[in-house]
Design a protein around this motif. Structure first.
Motif, short mmCIF file in Angstrom:
data_model
loop_
_atom_site.label_atom_id
_atom_site.label_comp_id
_atom_site.label_asym_id
_atom_site.label_seq_id
_atom_site.Cartn_x
_atom_site.Cartn_y
_atom_site.Cartn_z
N MET A 1 1.16 -1.14 -0.01
CA MET A 1 0.11 -0.12 0.15
C MET A 1 0.92 0.84 -0.07
SD MET A 1 -3.20 0.28 2.43
CE MET A 1 -2.93 2.03 3.70
N ASN A 2 0.33 1.98 -0.95
CA ASN A 2 1.32 2.87 -1.04
C ASN A 2 1.19 4.82 -0.33
OD1 ASN A 2 3.79 1.85 -1.89
ND2 ASN A 2 2.28 2.62 -5.04
N LEU A 3 1.90 4.33 0.63
CA LEU A 3 0.92 6.00 1.27
C LEU A 3 1.62 7.17 0.45
CD1 LEU A 3 0.32 5.04 4.82
CD2 LEU A 3 -1.23 5.29 2.96
N PRO A 4 0.45 8.54 0.46
CA PRO A 4 1.89 9.90 0.29
C PRO A 4 2.85 10.28 1.05
CG PRO A 4 -0.33 10.28 0.54
CD PRO A 4 -0.25 9.04 0.48
N TYR A 5 3.40 10.65 0.61
CA TYR A 5 4.92 11.09 1.39
C TYR A 5 5.04 12.62 1.79
CZ TYR A 5 9.62 11.89 2.75
OH TYR A 5 11.11 12.12 3.20
N LEU A 6 4.61 12.67 2.95
CA LEU A 6 4.75 14.59 3.47
C LEU A 6 6.29 14.12 4.17
CD1 LEU A 6 1.16 14.20 4.35
CD2 LEU A 6 2.00 15.30 2.56
N HIS A 7 6.58 15.60 3.91
CA HIS A 7 8.11 16.11 5.35
C HIS A 7 7.83 17.11 5.25
CE1 HIS A 7 9.09 18.32 1.69
NE2 HIS A 7 8.93 17.60 1.16
N LEU A 8 8.33 17.10 6.86
CA LEU A 8 9.13 18.50 7.23
C LEU A 8 10.00 19.15 6.69
CD1 LEU A 8 8.34 16.99 10.29
CD2 LEU A 8 7.09 18.36 9.55
N ALA A 9 10.82 18.50 5.83
CA ALA A 9 12.24 19.65 5.64
C ALA A 9 11.71 20.54 4.43
CB ALA A 9 12.60 18.69 4.29
N SER A 10 11.85 21.81 4.44
CA SER A 10 12.13 22.80 3.89
C SER A 10 13.07 22.86 2.22
CB SER A 10 12.17 23.65 4.07
OG SER A 10 12.32 25.66 2.98
N THR A 11 12.27 23.20 1.06
CA THR A 11 12.90 22.65 0.26
C THR A 11 13.60 23.96 -0.02
OG1 THR A 11 11.59 23.58 -1.12
CG2 THR A 11 11.78 21.42 -1.07
N LEU A 13 11.83 27.71 1.61
CA LEU A 13 11.58 28.15 2.58
C LEU A 13 12.40 28.46 4.35
CD1 LEU A 13 7.72 28.89 2.23
CD2 LEU A 13 9.31 30.53 1.45
N PRO A 14 12.71 28.80 4.79
CA PRO A 14 13.73 28.79 5.92
C PRO A 14 13.21 28.05 7.02
CG PRO A 14 13.67 31.15 5.89
CD PRO A 14 13.37 31.32 4.03
N PHE A 15 13.31 28.35 7.93
CA PHE A 15 12.95 26.57 8.85
C PHE A 15 12.05 27.85 9.66
CE2 PHE A 15 12.40 24.67 13.53
CZ PHE A 15 11.85 23.63 12.31
N TRP A 16 13.06 28.97 10.04
CA TRP A 16 12.65 30.06 10.92
C TRP A 16 11.59 31.00 10.72
CZ3 TRP A 16 11.84 34.98 9.38
CH2 TRP A 16 12.43 35.20 8.26
N PHE A 17 11.42 31.23 9.24
CA PHE A 17 10.16 31.31 9.17
C PHE A 17 8.32 30.70 8.96
CE2 PHE A 17 7.17 32.16 4.72
CZ PHE A 17 7.34 33.62 4.85
N LEU A 18 9.06 28.95 8.28
CA LEU A 18 7.75 27.98 8.41
C LEU A 18 7.09 28.34 10.08
CD1 LEU A 18 9.22 25.29 6.32
CD2 LEU A 18 7.36 27.53 6.00
N VAL A 19 7.79 28.56 11.33
CA VAL A 19 7.41 28.31 12.33
C VAL A 19 7.07 29.15 12.71
CG1 VAL A 19 8.62 27.67 14.87
CG2 VAL A 19 9.23 26.54 12.68
N LEU A 20 7.90 30.88 12.52
CA LEU A 20 7.28 32.02 13.11
C LEU A 20 6.52 32.10 12.37
CD1 LEU A 20 10.67 33.59 14.48
CD2 LEU A 20 9.55 32.62 15.72
N GLN A 68 7.09 23.78 -1.64
CA GLN A 68 6.72 22.15 -1.29
C GLN A 68 6.00 21.39 -1.98
OE1 GLN A 68 6.80 22.15 2.83
NE2 GLN A 68 9.10 23.86 3.27
N GLY A 69 4.82 22.36 -1.98
CA GLY A 69 3.45 22.12 -2.36
C GLY A 69 2.52 20.88 -1.19
N LEU A 70 2.02 19.88 -1.74
CA LEU A 70 1.27 20.01 0.04
C LEU A 70 1.97 18.94 0.92
CD1 LEU A 70 -2.07 18.86 -1.52
CD2 LEU A 70 -1.74 21.05 -1.06
N SER A 71 2.59 19.68 1.95
CA SER A 71 3.45 18.83 2.95
C SER A 71 2.82 19.12 3.92
CB SER A 71 4.89 19.78 2.54
OG SER A 71 4.80 21.29 2.84
#
Length: 102
Positions: A1-11, A13-20, A68-71
């Protein structure tokens, strides 16, 4: 069964931007714009400026989707946006002063 792959990594955008940007979207957009960290998107003229001022969370969703698409980050920001917009229309209950009770 293939599930869609969702990742936490940013391509891009910086991590601080995503959190703040969950808590302070306008300030994060301004800082990222000044640093040049925003991904190039296809909105020209006054549209990005007006979106950043009026509905910054929607502009952040557009940036995350283009980056990132639908992440997982897109889903987190979408849930926060719905919660903020749902709670924005409710009026806080007024507190009574003790002097009004007598």
């Amino acid at each position: 069964m293939n599930l869609p792959y969702l990742h936490l990594a940013s391509t891009t955008l910086p991590f601080w931007f995503l959190v703040l940007s969950l808590f302070l979207p306008r300030i994060c957009l301004a800082i990222a714009w000044l640093q040049g960290n925003l991904t190039p998107f296809h909105l020209f003229g006054w549209v990005p400026l007006l979106a950043a001022i009026l509905v910054p969370r929607i502009l952040i969703l557009v940036l995350i989707y283009q980056s990132q698409g639908l992440s997982v980050w897109f889903l987190i920001h979408a849930v926060v946006m719905v919660c903020v917009f749902a709670g924005a229309g409710s009026q806080p209950a007024r507190r009574r002063r003790r002097s009004e009770d007598f």
